[in-house]
Design a protein around this motif. Structure first.
Motif, PDB file in Angstrom:
ATOM      1  N   THR A  15       0.955  -1.125  -0.106  1.00  0.00           N
ATOM      2  CA  THR A  15       0.092  -0.225  -0.013  1.00  0.00           C
ATOM      3  C   THR A  15       1.052   1.092  -0.015  1.00  0.00           C
ATOM      4  O   THR A  15       1.910   1.053   0.817  1.00  0.00           O
ATOM      5  N   ALA A  16       0.444   1.749  -0.620  1.00  0.00           N
ATOM      6  CA  ALA A  16       1.029   3.283  -0.799  1.00  0.00           C
ATOM      7  C   ALA A  16       0.994   4.054   0.934  1.00  0.00           C
ATOM      8  O   ALA A  16       0.923   3.066   1.758  1.00  0.00           O
ATOM      9  N   ALA A  17       0.443   5.468   0.371  1.00  0.00           N
ATOM     10  CA  ALA A  17       0.409   6.572   2.068  1.00  0.00           C
ATOM     11  C   ALA A  17      -1.173   6.060   2.767  1.00  0.00           C
ATOM     12  O   ALA A  17      -1.664   6.172   1.604  1.00  0.00           O
ATOM     13  N   ALA A  18      -1.264   5.157   4.222  1.00  0.00           N
ATOM     14  CA  ALA A  18      -2.390   4.491   3.967  1.00  0.00           C
ATOM     15  C   ALA A  18      -2.638   4.805   5.502  1.00  0.00           C
ATOM     16  O   ALA A  18      -0.924   4.544   6.484  1.00  0.00           O
ATOM     17  N   ASN A  19      -3.613   4.501   6.294  1.00  0.00           N
ATOM     18  CA  ASN A  19      -3.891   4.312   8.100  1.00  0.00           C
ATOM     19  C   ASN A  19      -4.653   2.935   7.548  1.00  0.00           C
ATOM     20  O   ASN A  19      -5.574   3.733   8.501  1.00  0.00           O
ATOM     21  N   LEU A  20      -4.498   2.177   7.365  1.00  0.00           N
ATOM     22  CA  LEU A  20      -5.329   0.693   7.644  1.00  0.00           C
ATOM     23  C   LEU A  20      -5.860   0.713   8.710  1.00  0.00           C
ATOM     24  O   LEU A  20      -7.461   0.140   9.297  1.00  0.00           O
ATOM     25  N   ASN A  21      -5.330   0.367   9.912  1.00  0.00           N
ATOM     26  CA  ASN A  21      -5.719   0.153  11.095  1.00  0.00           C
ATOM     27  C   ASN A  21      -5.153   1.449  12.162  1.00  0.00           C
ATOM     28  O   ASN A  21      -3.950   1.055  12.617  1.00  0.00           O
ATOM     29  N   ARG A  22      -5.788   1.806  13.116  1.00  0.00           N
ATOM     30  CA  ARG A  22      -5.405   3.219  14.303  1.00  0.00           C
ATOM     31  C   ARG A  22      -5.573   2.270  15.326  1.00  0.00           C
ATOM     32  O   ARG A  22      -5.939   1.724  15.953  1.00  0.00           O
ATOM     33  N   ASP A  23      -4.269   2.627  16.409  1.00  0.00           N
ATOM     34  CA  ASP A  23      -4.386   3.033  17.699  1.00  0.00           C
ATOM     35  C   ASP A  23      -5.016   3.898  18.017  1.00  0.00           C
ATOM     36  O   ASP A  23      -6.121   4.503  17.900  1.00  0.00           O
ATOM     37  N   ASP A  24      -5.037   3.777  19.410  1.00  0.00           N
ATOM     38  CA  ASP A  24      -5.756   3.921  20.714  1.00  0.00           C
ATOM     39  C   ASP A  24      -6.099   6.204  20.114  1.00  0.00           C
ATOM     40  O   ASP A  24      -6.563   7.058  20.941  1.00  0.00           O
ATOM     41  N   THR A  25      -4.602   6.520  19.952  1.00  0.00           N
ATOM     42  CA  THR A  25      -4.164   7.538  19.463  1.00  0.00           C
ATOM     43  C   THR A  25      -4.562   7.943  17.960  1.00  0.00           C
ATOM     44  O   THR A  25      -4.463   9.254  17.372  1.00  0.00           O
ATOM     45  N   GLY A  26      -4.891   7.228  17.138  1.00  0.00           N
ATOM     46  CA  GLY A  26      -4.773   8.026  15.580  1.00  0.00           C
ATOM     47  C   GLY A  26      -4.617   7.143  14.534  1.00  0.00           C
ATOM     48  O   GLY A  26      -3.874   7.455  13.511  1.00  0.00           O
ATOM     49  N   SER A  27      -2.386   7.139  15.720  1.00  0.00           N
ATOM     50  CA  SER A  27      -1.891   6.619  14.536  1.00  0.00           C
ATOM     51  C   SER A  27      -1.845   4.963  14.149  1.00  0.00           C
ATOM     52  O   SER A  27      -2.579   4.717  14.501  1.00  0.00           O
ATOM     53  N   PRO A  28      -1.517   4.842  13.029  1.00  0.00           N
ATOM     54  CA  PRO A  28      -0.987   3.270  12.682  1.00  0.00           C
ATOM     55  C   PRO A  28      -0.804   2.659  13.578  1.00  0.00           C
ATOM     56  O   PRO A  28       0.725   2.802  14.237  1.00  0.00           O
ATOM     57  N   LYS A  29      -1.286   1.373  13.688  1.00  0.00           N
ATOM     58  CA  LYS A  29      -0.641   0.752  14.536  1.00  0.00           C
ATOM     59  C   LYS A  29       0.941   0.369  13.870  1.00  0.00           C
ATOM     60  O   LYS A  29       1.328  -0.290  12.808  1.00  0.00           O
ATOM     61  N   THR A  30       2.036  -0.286  14.912  1.00  0.00           N
ATOM     62  CA  THR A  30       3.517  -0.096  14.509  1.00  0.00           C
ATOM     63  C   THR A  30       3.436  -2.270  15.165  1.00  0.00           C
ATOM     64  O   THR A  30       2.589  -2.050  16.830  1.00  0.00           O
ATOM     65  N   MET A  31       4.470  -2.395  15.046  1.00  0.00           N
ATOM     66  CA  MET A  31       5.142  -3.733  15.707  1.00  0.00           C
ATOM     67  C   MET A  31       6.720  -3.732  15.877  1.00  0.00           C
ATOM     68  O   MET A  31       7.348  -3.451  14.679  1.00  0.00           O
ATOM     69  N   GLU A  32       7.293  -4.001  17.395  1.00  0.00           N
ATOM     70  CA  GLU A  32       8.854  -3.979  17.004  1.00  0.00           C
ATOM     71  C   GLU A  32       8.841  -5.761  16.813  1.00  0.00           C
ATOM     72  O   GLU A  32       8.553  -5.977  17.402  1.00  0.00           O
ATOM     73  N   TYR A  33       9.601  -6.161  15.167  1.00  0.00           N
ATOM     74  CA  TYR A  33      10.169  -7.228  14.492  1.00  0.00           C
ATOM     75  C   TYR A  33      11.234  -7.140  14.799  1.00  0.00           C
ATOM     76  O   TYR A  33      11.693  -6.576  13.573  1.00  0.00           O
ATOM     77  N   GLY A  34      12.039  -7.787  14.892  1.00  0.00           N
ATOM     78  CA  GLY A  34      13.848  -7.767  14.304  1.00  0.00           C
ATOM     79  C   GLY A  34      14.590  -6.455  14.164  1.00  0.00           C
ATOM     80  O   GLY A  34      15.653  -6.065  13.678  1.00  0.00           O
ATOM     81  N   GLY A  35      13.751  -6.132  15.631  1.00  0.00           N
ATOM     82  CA  GLY A  35      15.159  -4.793  15.668  1.00  0.00           C
ATOM     83  C   GLY A  35      14.486  -3.795  15.120  1.00  0.00           C
ATOM     84  O   GLY A  35      15.182  -2.920  15.208  1.00  0.00           O
ATOM     85  N   VAL A  36      13.698  -3.903  14.457  1.00  0.00           N
ATOM     86  CA  VAL A  36      13.059  -2.556  13.709  1.00  0.00           C
ATOM     87  C   VAL A  36      11.665  -2.347  14.217  1.00  0.00           C
ATOM     88  O   VAL A  36      10.774  -3.360  14.288  1.00  0.00           O
ATOM     89  N   THR A  37      10.700  -0.648  13.891  1.00  0.00           N
ATOM     90  CA  THR A  37       9.906  -1.377  13.934  1.00  0.00           C
ATOM     91  C   THR A  37       9.136  -1.331  12.582  1.00  0.00           C
ATOM     92  O   THR A  37       9.612  -0.727  11.478  1.00  0.00           O
ATOM     93  N   ARG A  38       7.608  -2.060  12.650  1.00  0.00           N
ATOM     94  CA  ARG A  38       7.173  -2.693  11.364  1.00  0.00           C
ATOM     95  C   ARG A  38       5.398  -2.193  11.508  1.00  0.00           C
ATOM     96  O   ARG A  38       5.168  -1.490  12.452  1.00  0.00           O
ATOM     97  N   ALA A  39       5.292  -1.956  10.389  1.00  0.00           N
ATOM     98  CA  ALA A  39       3.644  -1.212  10.154  1.00  0.00           C
ATOM     99  C   ALA A  39       2.858  -2.483  10.763  1.00  0.00           C
ATOM    100  O   ALA A  39       3.261  -3.891   9.854  1.00  0.00           O
ATOM    101  N   ARG A  40       1.681  -2.421  11.113  1.00  0.00           N
ATOM    102  CA  ARG A  40       0.738  -3.509  11.721  1.00  0.00           C
ATOM    103  C   ARG A  40      -0.596  -3.322  11.123  1.00  0.00           C
ATOM    104  O   ARG A  40      -0.782  -2.571  11.365  1.00  0.00           O
TER     105      ARG A  40
END
Length: 393
Positions: A15-40
């Protein structure tokens, strides 16, 4: 040959620019995996559009409704069967659900500003109840029949309260396809639970991703630079300012379904095969609708790999523990293929059958897994394979 039939779906989708799934602050959800931040993207966020797509792929009567408004839903079905019961429908529905099925009902929370007003909304279950449409119809018929055999409403409610075994059996006999696939949890009575035949992983980006921010303005169409009688002194600038966070990513998506467990619930080979075919197609074609009017993220996967195994489902997320480098789709495809081949060789979990759907030259390394086919050929092949294997049991 093992009697197990496990269907697993892997996809790479960009996907290009998108906010598929927001957290409680409205930010796109993320996760730490392999030592870096990933979109989730959470599994729940993708399962909902999949379920909604089932309306177009399957007979709506073979599906369920997930809602707290169980009294309202059942009342309308009672009225549809016998309009003369319109004044008693809600009481009959409550009797069936509460006295018969043992589902706890509570008054809905009042909206702000309505504390001193009469609230005519019907009681609700305290949790989302996932129940097949045919089950609602059967419960409505039971309520209507019982009322006809009773002299008044009170006698009917009492009679319904003595039919607990029959009412619970109607619910247990639920053959709704989405209920069987995604499961049902009834907090008030675990005997009414349905184990989900499918599993969905959180989608995550194969590369490291930074969240970006879009600062936007909205201009008043009727405001002119010559206006000098407002509080802004004739300012013709924005009437509203805002900020939306977004990211861009290539996602790895995974789900699997146990065809044997689904068959145990549905009890029909053809229905089971058709349900899995619909799940595969909806998985591929669906998209979470978070901020869709702003970002129009209507993409489709670059690569889809579907396996039928007789061992166990295998999630290939480990292929992306080390973040892939640009070009993301090409390198992610190579990593996925390598991981799949190593898993099959080392653990002896080679698929019984594999299908590949892909677009572009970046995904051509997936040809090592299977000859590319169209999505419809994939769906047809999955349905045929599942039906053939289940019929042999």
């Amino acid at each position: 040959m093992s009697e197990r039939t496990i269907v697993e779906i892997h996809a790479l989708e960009t996907t290009a620019a998108a906010n598929l799934n927001r957290d409680d602050t409205g930010s796109p959800k993320t996760m730490e995996y392999g030592g870096v931040t990933r979109a989730r993207v959470s599994s729940q966020a993708w399962k909902r559009p999949i379920r909604r797509m089932f309306d177009d792929l399957l007979d709506p009567q073979d599906l369920g409704i997930r809602s707290k408004k169980v009294v309202d839903i059942l009342s309308k079905r009672i009225i549809a069967l016998d309009e003369s019961l319109a004044d008693e429908a809600s009481e009959l529905a409550e009797a069936v659900l509460s006295k018969g099925a043992g589902i706890k009902l509570t008054a809905p929370r009042k909206k702000k500003g309505t504390e001193d007003q009469e609230d005519n909304r019907l009681n609700q279950s305290s949790y989302l109840l996932f129940l097949g449409k045919r089950q609602y119809d059967a419960l409505a018929q039971l309520a209507v029949d019982t009322r006809k055999e009773s002299s008044d409403l009170k006698e009917a409610q009492t009679a319904i309260g003595k039919m607990k075994k029959q009412i619970k059996q109607i619910i247990k006999d639920d053959k709704a396809i989405d209920v069987a696939l995604f499961g049902r949890m009834v907090a008030d009575d675990t005997d009414l639970n349905v184990d989900a035949a499918s599993q969905f992983a959180n989608a995550f980006s194969v590369q490291a991703v930074d969240t970006e921010s879009d600062f936007y303005t909205a201009v008043d169409d009727e405001k002119k630079a010559s206006d000098d009688d407002d509080e802004n002194g004739g300012d013709s600038g924005a009437a509203m300012l805002g900020e939306i966070e977004f990211n861009a990513a290539t996602y790895y998506r995974f789900a699997d379904v146990d065809a044997n467990r689904l068959f145990d619930t549905l009890g029909d080979v053809d229905a089971t095969a058709k349900a899995i075919g619909a799940l595969v197609k909806a998985f591929v074609m669906s998209m979470p609708q978070g901020k869709s009017t702003t970002f129009a993220q209507g993409t489709l996967p670059d690569l889809v790999v579907v396996n039928v195994r007789d061992t166990q489902a295998v999630n290939m997320s480990g292929a992306f523990l080390t973040p892939v480098k640009p070009d993301y789709v090409e390198n992610a495809t190579k990593a996925l293929v390598k991981r799949a081949q190593e898993m099959d060789k080392v653990y002896g979990v080679a698929p019984v059958k594999t299908w590949v759907v892909r677009i572009g030259d970046a995904t051509k390394s997936a040809d090592a897994l299977a000859e590319p086919v169209s999505l419809q050929q994939l769906v047809d092949g999955v349905e045929e394979t599942v039906a053939s294997r289940l019929s042999q049991e």
